[in-house]
Design a protein around this motif. Sequence first.
Motif, PDB file in Angstrom:
ATOM      1  N   LYS A  21       0.907  -1.108  -0.170  1.00  0.00           N
ATOM      2  CA  LYS A  21       0.152   0.103  -0.155  1.00  0.00           C
ATOM      3  C   LYS A  21       0.880   1.131   0.014  1.00  0.00           C
ATOM      4  O   LYS A  21       0.503   2.366  -0.691  1.00  0.00           O
ATOM      5  N   GLN A  22       2.032   1.274   0.790  1.00  0.00           N
ATOM      6  CA  GLN A  22       2.643   2.378   0.898  1.00  0.00           C
ATOM      7  C   GLN A  22       3.563   2.506  -0.248  1.00  0.00           C
ATOM      8  O   GLN A  22       3.850   3.743  -0.580  1.00  0.00           O
ATOM      9  N   GLU A  23       4.452   1.653  -0.567  1.00  0.00           N
ATOM     10  CA  GLU A  23       5.511   1.716  -1.616  1.00  0.00           C
ATOM     11  C   GLU A  23       5.083   1.457  -2.776  1.00  0.00           C
ATOM     12  O   GLU A  23       5.850   2.135  -3.817  1.00  0.00           O
ATOM     13  N   ILE A  24       4.134   0.609  -3.194  1.00  0.00           N
ATOM     14  CA  ILE A  24       3.855   0.202  -4.750  1.00  0.00           C
ATOM     15  C   ILE A  24       2.703   0.923  -5.369  1.00  0.00           C
ATOM     16  O   ILE A  24       2.472   1.364  -6.348  1.00  0.00           O
ATOM     17  N   ALA A  25       1.641   0.800  -4.359  1.00  0.00           N
ATOM     18  CA  ALA A  25       0.405   1.465  -4.940  1.00  0.00           C
ATOM     19  C   ALA A  25       0.352   2.689  -5.589  1.00  0.00           C
ATOM     20  O   ALA A  25      -0.142   3.179  -6.516  1.00  0.00           O
ATOM     21  N   PRO A  26       1.254   3.706  -4.722  1.00  0.00           N
ATOM     22  CA  PRO A  26       1.143   5.222  -5.346  1.00  0.00           C
ATOM     23  C   PRO A  26       1.830   5.321  -6.617  1.00  0.00           C
ATOM     24  O   PRO A  26       1.736   6.161  -7.526  1.00  0.00           O
ATOM     25  N   ILE A  27       2.607   3.997  -6.844  1.00  0.00           N
ATOM     26  CA  ILE A  27       3.266   4.320  -8.319  1.00  0.00           C
ATOM     27  C   ILE A  27       3.031   3.120  -9.402  1.00  0.00           C
ATOM     28  O   ILE A  27       3.506   3.109 -10.536  1.00  0.00           O
ATOM     29  N   ALA A  28       1.918   2.508  -9.007  1.00  0.00           N
ATOM     30  CA  ALA A  28       1.411   1.449  -9.889  1.00  0.00           C
ATOM     31  C   ALA A  28       1.204   1.896 -11.299  1.00  0.00           C
ATOM     32  O   ALA A  28       1.259   1.355 -12.204  1.00  0.00           O
ATOM     33  N   HIS A  29       0.312   2.705 -11.052  1.00  0.00           N
ATOM     34  CA  HIS A  29      -0.176   3.282 -12.416  1.00  0.00           C
ATOM     35  C   HIS A  29       0.869   4.017 -13.376  1.00  0.00           C
ATOM     36  O   HIS A  29       0.990   3.488 -14.646  1.00  0.00           O
ATOM     37  N   GLN A  30       1.866   4.748 -12.703  1.00  0.00           N
ATOM     38  CA  GLN A  30       2.843   5.256 -13.390  1.00  0.00           C
ATOM     39  C   GLN A  30       3.846   4.226 -14.052  1.00  0.00           C
ATOM     40  O   GLN A  30       4.309   4.083 -15.170  1.00  0.00           O
ATOM     41  N   MET A  31       3.968   3.158 -13.267  1.00  0.00           N
ATOM     42  CA  MET A  31       4.832   2.128 -13.832  1.00  0.00           C
ATOM     43  C   MET A  31       4.245   1.524 -14.982  1.00  0.00           C
ATOM     44  O   MET A  31       4.934   1.251 -15.880  1.00  0.00           O
ATOM     45  N   ASP A  32       2.690   1.317 -15.021  1.00  0.00           N
ATOM     46  CA  ASP A  32       2.457   0.674 -15.947  1.00  0.00           C
ATOM     47  C   ASP A  32       2.485   1.760 -17.260  1.00  0.00           C
ATOM     48  O   ASP A  32       2.554   1.299 -18.617  1.00  0.00           O
TER      49      ASP A  32
END
Length: 380
Positions: A21-32
């Motif tokens: 939640k803290q480290e991956i969710a905030p950048i998941a869209h951007q990584m995609d």
Amino acid sequence: MNFELSENQKMFRDMVRDFAKQEIAPIAHQMDEEGTMPDELITKMAANGFFGLSFPEQYGGLGVDTITYGLVIEELAKVSAGVCVMLTVHNSVGSYPLAMYGSEEAKEKYLPRMASGEIAAFCITEPGAGSDAANLTATATQDGDEYVLNGSKIFVTNGSRASFYVVMARTPGTTGHKDIHAFIIERGTSGLSVAKKEDKMGLRASDTVSIDLEDVRIPANNLLGNEGDGFKIAMSALDGGRIGIAFQSLGIGYACLAESVKYSKVREQFGKPLAKQPVIGGMIADMGCELDSARLLALQAAWLKDEGKPFTKQAAMAKVMASEAAGRAADRAVQIHGGYGYCKEFAVERYYRDVRVTRIYEGTSEIQRMVISRQVMNEY
Ligand SMILES: Cc1cc2nc3c(=O)[nH]c(=O)nc-3n(C[C@H](O)[C@H](O)[C@H](O)COP(=O)(O)OP(=O)(O)OC[C@H]3O[C@@H](n4cnc5c(N)ncnc54)[C@H](O)[C@@H]3O)c2cc1C
């Protein structure tokens, strides 16, 4: 029979859920969007032990049981299936062949590096050998105390950033599965190069590339198991890998369910929330039923593996049921979101693309059904 997770398993799951939640969710869209995964994220995951989940503590791993491993994979897939596949390939087919079949010297040399975040990849697929993996043509020729490898591998997950490649190759001039050998090759070995990067529908944070092998010389000690064990090693690694893909599918499926419930409670049409419309409620009920039943199979497969019992059938069944249930869940999630589900602003659009490959890699649904039918025919 006890359906409760142990306190340790719950603690581990919660730790990974918080991290995701803290480290991956905030950048998941951007990584995609960008088709990348930041090195910084890999460093943080390594610091939390994510790269040595299932191999022994003596080599720097955490040595968690398969159920805990599955829970980790599921939590990661809920936020980013791309990050999840990078880790599940590393922890299963990428490192298992070395942990199970490597010489003591190779294990001591490479496993601690893998646990510290140096990524592993698995290379069996070739242009002419996909489902029929035993048809591979890459060659390995012994030359004194070295092997010389030649050939091309495709669809290699983690291929462009891996430090280690598990590679299957055969004695020149042979056919069938008996003369296939498994090797571990370090990045930087002369003759190994990364070729084409695939431009994929989903899992865009994860890299998938072709690897060329041109007179790649490696020490004979990098042979895993004995000569001729390569196909058996690959198949046993894939058996375990399929449990990971089942949990990955479930993670995506449950994320679709959560997003659908959330959206249907706030979106109103015909004067009331979608959640109060019986047809939508039925779709949500079906998602819950299908995911929960696939999850029981995945947990059973993981449990059997931990007990040291045969698990090939359950792993194949879990992969088929979980990937197909998650595919339907993603489809329903897009439907429940209506036009917004078709737009990138909503995560279900990404889940819909990401989930599709779970029916293809580590053995397609058709191949799983061949494995299952063989086993079931013998049982009845
Ligand atoms: C994103 C991604 C990541 C991957 N990562 C890796 C990796 O890290 N390492 C690696 O080695 N490989 C990897 N793969 C390869 C993957 O495992 C193969 O794509 C898969 O096994 C299918 O092989 P294929 O694509 O050649 O399809 P094919 O084998 O050509 O199959 C095409 C279709 O025919 C069907 N089919 C084939 N044979 C039969 C049969 N006898 N009966 C009925 N139907 C049949 C298949 O089910 C499929 O629907 C990856 C693939 C993708 C897309």
